[in-house]
Design a protein around this motif. Structure first.
Motif: not given
Length: 345
Positions: A136-137, A185-191, A199-205
């Motif tokens: 994803y980079l 999970a809350s901390t990671i998702g928010r970051t 798009r990359p955020a949705t794929e990486m979650l």
């Protein structure tokens, strides 16, 4: 036959995948070795070469490592760098320490004082997250710097959240573990959503929010560096030795002749002087005192003889007195005497 081929292929894969072993000796293709200041320790974990003014290290392992510098060591110069998106993100995450990807070569200038390089592993979760997100980079390019910075924030915050979750869930029942998972999970998702495009955020979650991956990412990987002891991670160099001043040879002192034996001269006995008998003192008799003769007075004539004789006597006395005195009294005396002598009674 098929089982034999399968076993052979598996053995080859394991052989190829086995980590390489560091040489632990100066590598001549990195520099001209000079061990004056200490050289390379025999148990050092990486390929290295040291001369009088620099230390050169090559990461010959199959994992990235960090190198920290201490003492009189200058800014590192990358002689050979493996350019990749993962390397760019990891260098941003690790901060001040120098990152060496597998195959990277870096040279550190060395000052006159002592200096040391120390090799360390990356945090397991940090390296594992970068590997998991490698697909994803963004690609290396002109605008990749800003995107790499955003991914570095995601990796750093995700690794910190996972470490906190592991400490939170240790020794807890499933309900409390579930509560720890929710916080992480809350901390990671928010970051992720706050740093990356949609798009990359949705794929990486789904990847970064899987508790099963969290447990795997924090497990240390077994590498040659992990197996090395404390001494195998340190490359120390001593200060520049003080110059040796070679003094000219000191000439041997000339042999001192033995002192001459001085024979004392025989003592000269001076005889005592002979006693001198003093000569008898000569007594010179004092000259006899010769009395001054008293002039005899002329005989006084008897007055009974007559007047003529008295007058002649008187003239004679006066004449003598006048001859002994001054000449002024001669005439007068004579005239007066004559007249008195001739008178008669």
């Amino acid at each position: 036959m098929r089982r034999f081929l399968t076993s052979l292929i598996a053995a080859l894969v394991l052989l190829v995948a086995q980590p390489t072993t560091a040489s632990a000796v100066p590598v001549a293709d990195l520099c001209t070795p000079d061990g004056t200041r200490g050289g390379v320790p025999a148990d050092f974990a990486l390929d290295a070469c040291v001369d009088a003014t620099s230390m050169t290290v090559r990461n010959d392992l199959d994992v990235p490592v960090l190198v920290r510098q201490d003492g009189d060591v200058g800014v590192p110069v990358r002689v050979h760098e493996r350019g990749s998106a993962a390397a760019s993100v990891l260098r941003l995450v690790t901060g001040g320490d120098e990152l060496l990807m597998p195959g990277d070569v870096t040279r550190w200038p060395l000052g006159a004082a002592a200096g040391t390089l120390t090799v360390a592993d990356l945090e397991p979760s940090t390296a594992a997250i970068v590997v998991a997100l490698d697909t994803y980079l963004p690609s290396l390019g002109a605008d990749g710097g800003e995107n790499f910075q955003a991914f570095a924030v995601v990796v750093r915050e995700t690794a910190a959240a996972i470490e906190e979750r592991m400490a939170c869930a240790a020794g807890k029942n499933f309900l409390r573990v579930a509560a720890c998972d929710v916080v992480a999970a809350s901390t990671i998702g928010r970051t992720v959503i706050g740093q990356l495009p949609r798009r990359p955020a949705t794929e990486m979650l789904p990847i970064v929010l899987d508790p099963a991956d969290w447990a795997d990412w924090v497990v240390p990987r077994r590498t040659d560096l992990a197996a090395a002891g404390a001494s195998g991670r340190v490359l120390p160099q001593a200060p520049v030795p003080a110059p040796v001043v070679v003094l000219p040879p000191v000439p041997e002192p000339a042999p001192v002749p033995a002192p001459a034996v001085v024979v004392p001269a025989p003592a000269v006995v001076v005889p005592a002087p002979a006693a001198v008998v003093a000569a008898p003192a000569v007594v010179v008799p004092a000259p006899a005192v010769v009395p001054t003769p008293t002039p005899s007075l002329p005989q006084v004539p008897d007055p009974g003889n007559g007047g003529s004789d008295r007058g002649g006597w008187l003239e004679d006395v006066l004449g003598r007195i006048g001859s002994q005195g001054n000449g002024n009294g001669n005439g007068g005396a004579q005239g007066q005497g004559n007249d008195r002598g001739r008178g008669g009674r």
